[in-house]
Design an enzyme around this catalytic site. Structure first.
Site, mmCIF file in Angstrom:
data_model
loop_
_atom_site.group_PDB
_atom_site.id
_atom_site.type_symbol
_atom_site.label_atom_id
_atom_site.label_comp_id
_atom_site.label_asym_id
_atom_site.label_seq_id
_atom_site.Cartn_x
_atom_site.Cartn_y
_atom_site.Cartn_z
ATOM 1 N N LYS A 171 0.857 -1.192 0.000
ATOM 2 C CA LYS A 171 0.000 0.000 0.000
ATOM 3 C C LYS A 171 0.889 1.236 0.000
ATOM 4 C CE LYS A 171 -1.609 2.737 2.837
ATOM 5 N NZ LYS A 171 -1.474 3.956 1.992
ATOM 6 N N GLU A 246 10.968 1.758 9.610
ATOM 7 C CA GLU A 246 11.860 2.900 9.364
ATOM 8 C C GLU A 246 11.048 4.130 9.710
ATOM 9 O OE1 GLU A 246 14.893 2.693 8.687
ATOM 10 O OE2 GLU A 246 15.151 0.720 7.777
ATOM 11 N N CYS A 280 13.720 11.511 6.261
ATOM 12 C CA CYS A 280 13.906 11.182 7.679
ATOM 13 C C CYS A 280 15.380 11.261 8.075
ATOM 14 C CB CYS A 280 13.296 9.825 7.997
ATOM 15 S SG CYS A 280 13.675 8.620 6.767
ATOM 16 N N GLU A 378 10.645 16.654 14.796
ATOM 17 C CA GLU A 378 11.037 16.580 13.384
ATOM 18 C C GLU A 378 10.301 17.686 12.606
ATOM 19 O OE1 GLU A 378 10.032 12.771 11.670
ATOM 20 O OE2 GLU A 378 11.831 12.792 10.431
HETATM 21 P P1 ADP Z 1 3.829 10.652 6.871
HETATM 22 O O1 ADP Z 1 3.789 11.608 8.024
HETATM 23 O O2 ADP Z 1 5.152 10.471 6.260
HETATM 24 O O3 ADP Z 1 2.698 10.818 5.911
HETATM 25 P P2 ADP Z 1 2.485 8.364 7.901
HETATM 26 O O4 ADP Z 1 3.025 7.459 8.930
HETATM 27 O O5 ADP Z 1 1.256 9.138 8.183
HETATM 28 O O6 ADP Z 1 3.703 9.267 7.530
HETATM 29 O O7 ADP Z 1 2.227 7.604 6.524
HETATM 30 C C1 ADP Z 1 3.053 6.604 6.012
HETATM 31 C C2 ADP Z 1 2.205 5.507 5.427
HETATM 32 O O8 ADP Z 1 1.404 4.956 6.459
HETATM 33 C C3 ADP Z 1 1.245 5.962 4.324
HETATM 34 O O9 ADP Z 1 1.163 4.945 3.344
HETATM 35 C C4 ADP Z 1 -0.075 6.089 5.071
HETATM 36 O O10 ADP Z 1 -1.189 5.899 4.230
HETATM 37 C C5 ADP Z 1 0.035 4.955 6.064
HETATM 38 N N1 ADP Z 1 -0.801 5.109 7.262
HETATM 39 C C6 ADP Z 1 -1.234 6.240 7.837
HETATM 40 N N2 ADP Z 1 -1.982 5.960 8.930
HETATM 41 C C7 ADP Z 1 -2.016 4.621 9.054
HETATM 42 C C8 ADP Z 1 -2.607 3.700 9.974
HETATM 43 N N3 ADP Z 1 -3.318 4.117 11.019
HETATM 44 N N4 ADP Z 1 -2.413 2.395 9.770
HETATM 45 C C9 ADP Z 1 -1.671 1.954 8.737
HETATM 46 N N5 ADP Z 1 -1.099 2.748 7.830
HETATM 47 C C10 ADP Z 1 -1.257 4.076 7.983
#
Ligand code: ADP
Length: 474
Positions: A171, A246, A280, A378
């Site tokens: 995903k 990561e 990061c 960050e």
């Molecule tokens: P960023 O701040 O870099 O957007 P996130 O951790 O929000 O980082 O997003 C990184 C990935 O995790 C994306 O693919 C996002 O769709 C997914 N994501 C966000 N929230 C969730 C969740 N609750 N469970 C699983 N995946 C998630």
């Protein structure tokens, strides 16, 4: 150019509902992707589970050939992939091209490593026994990736998984799905069999929830925020999945009195402003020896003031837009807070052409103090706070005073000092007189709350393997 479907079990599928994708440099809608959810997540796992039975039984050389073919197609499509990336993510075209090449390095590296998954024999305690150790693929791997490296974060996970003999469900970020979908289309064109790579766009928590619960998924690999990483780690506990994370970082950049100043300035610019500060491993805070603080700050500020901000499709632009409004707000919040606490803005400090896109001026803040948000949260944006230090042990303590431990940078020409600082820093990656340490053959990963496991290098494939011990009685 933009693929608006998901790929499950070798079929390109739409969904009833869609989500929009925007260009951060223009705020315009580029297109839509399916809003997939639980049903598609489950279908993808079934496809990957079925495909695992045959993919894992191919020889390493056969799997390697598929990966090499995929890499060749990526190289041939470098221009189109880079253009897609710049339009959905914002990074300048030249930088996007660099990312595609870097992403491809991981495919080539792991295509080669596939052939070097060695076992061991261990001397037994009985003359009529033999101890054999072999490594085998863990099974179906679920990968969830972020928007800041729309290609490299995918190949860094999918390539070692496929090399090891695993199959995958992926995903990508909802902000940058098109680079990912194009990569998967090229994997299909390379002949990688159906079910080996499946990609779903849509509702992240719903999809992740299905994958966490499904016992057929044996590994979860994630790059993103520490907050979401912790949610996934808790979820993976339900079925005791192997997990690689990561997560966030808060990289210190230390310049000692023995540094080559020009080298340090170049290193700081490279590590701070790549991807508009949205990586990061980007420098978050700069510590300079008090005796050279003024000189470093003026040279650094002068260089930063020349960096051209704009739409990444235009020539000479080196800093593209931030990803969205939330990112703009966070950068603004960090700058306002720094000013309130006594910081001096030497360069930048403001949004730029806000009506058009999410642009922010590269910003340098002098007189930074450790209680400013930018010194411990960050920023994920183009803000460089500079603080001074008196002693090496003091700066080591201040650099280590964070829950994060991904990358740290040190600039000094004194070898004893260099070794002392590098060995004392609680970080997984140290750029010693180097502002850009990432490479496919080197281990990437963090200490503390920056994550678990390593990606890239010969260590990277271990995360996709189980160790099996066979006790052979004669
Ligand atoms: P960023 O701040 O870099 O957007 P996130 O951790 O929000 O980082 O997003 C990184 C990935 O995790 C994306 O693919 C996002 O769709 C997914 N994501 C966000 N929230 C969730 C969740 N609750 N469970 C699983 N995946 C998630």
């Amino acid at each position: 150019m933009y693929i608006e479907k998901m790929y499950i079990n070798g079929e390109w599928l739409a969904a009833n509902d869609t989500i929009e994708v925007h260009n951060p440099a223009t705020k315009e809608k580029i297109g839509v992707v399916p809003n997939g959810g639980e049903k598609e997540a489950e279908l993808a796992v079934s496809a990957a589970y079925a495909a695992f039975q045959s993919w894992s039984k191919l020889t390493a050389a056969e799997r390697s050939k598929f990966l090499m073919k995929w890499s060749q197609l990526i190289e041939e499509n470098l221009d189109v992939l880079a253009e897609i990336m710049t339009n959905e993510q914002g990074k300048p075209l030249q930088e996007a091209r660099g990312e595609i090449t870097y992403a491809n390095d991981y495919i080539v590296w792991f295509a080669e490593e596939a052939k070097r998954i060695y076992g061991e024999t261990i001397p037994a305690s009985h003359p009529n026994k033999r101890i054999l150790v072999k490594k085998q693929p863990i099974g179906v791997v679920a990968a969830i990736t972020p928007w800041n490296f729309p290609a490299a974060m995918i190949t860094r996970k999918i390539a070692p998984a496929l090399a090891a003999g695993c199959t995958t469900v992926l995903k990508p970020s909802e902000e940058t799905p098109y680079t990912a979908l194009k990569l998967v289309q090229l994997a299909e064109e390379a002949g990688i069999p159906k079910g080996v790579i499946n990609i779903i766009t849509g509702d992240a928590p719903a999809i992740a929830n299905v994958w966490q619960k499904d016992t057929r998924v044996r590994k979860l690999t994630f790059t993103g925020s520490t907050e979401v990483g912790k949610i996934l780690m808790r979820g993976a506990a339900e079925t005791v999945k192997k997990i690689s994370l990561e997560l966030g970082g808060h990289a210190p950049f230390i310049v000692t009195a023995n540094a080559d100043l020009d080298k340090a300035v170049d290193g700081a610019v490279a590590s701070k402003f790549r991807n508009a500060g949205q990586t990061c491993v980007c420098t978050n805070r700069i510590y300079v020896d008090k005796s050279i603080e003024k000189e470093f700050t003026s040279k650094f500020a002068e260089k930063v003031s020349t960096l051209k901000v704009g739409n990444g499709m235009q020539d000479q632009v080196v800093i593209g837009p931030l990803i969205n409004q939330e990112a703009m707000d966070k950068v603004k919040k960090h700058i306002d807070d720094a000013i309130e606490k006594g910081g001096t803005v030497c360069v930048g400090g403001n949004p730029l052409n806000e009506a058009e896109g999410y642009f922010f001026e590269p910003t340098v803040i002098a007189n930074a103090r450790d209680d400013m948000f930018c010194m411990y949260e960050e920023t994920f944006g183009p803000v460089a706070p500079i603080a001074s230090f008196d002693t090496i042990d003091e700066v080591i303590d201040r650099a280590n005073n964070t829950p994060y431990g991904l990358a740290a940078y040190v600039f000094t020409e004194n070898i004893k000092e260099a070794v002392h600082i590098a060995e004392s820093l609680e970080y997984g990656i140290i750029g010693l007189n180097d502002g850009a340490p990432s490479a496919a053959q080197a281990p990437f990963g963090g200490f503390k709350e920056s994550g678990l496991g390593r990606e890239g290098s010969h260590f990277g494939i271990e995360d996709y393997l189980e160790i099996k011990y066979i006790s052979l009685g004669l």
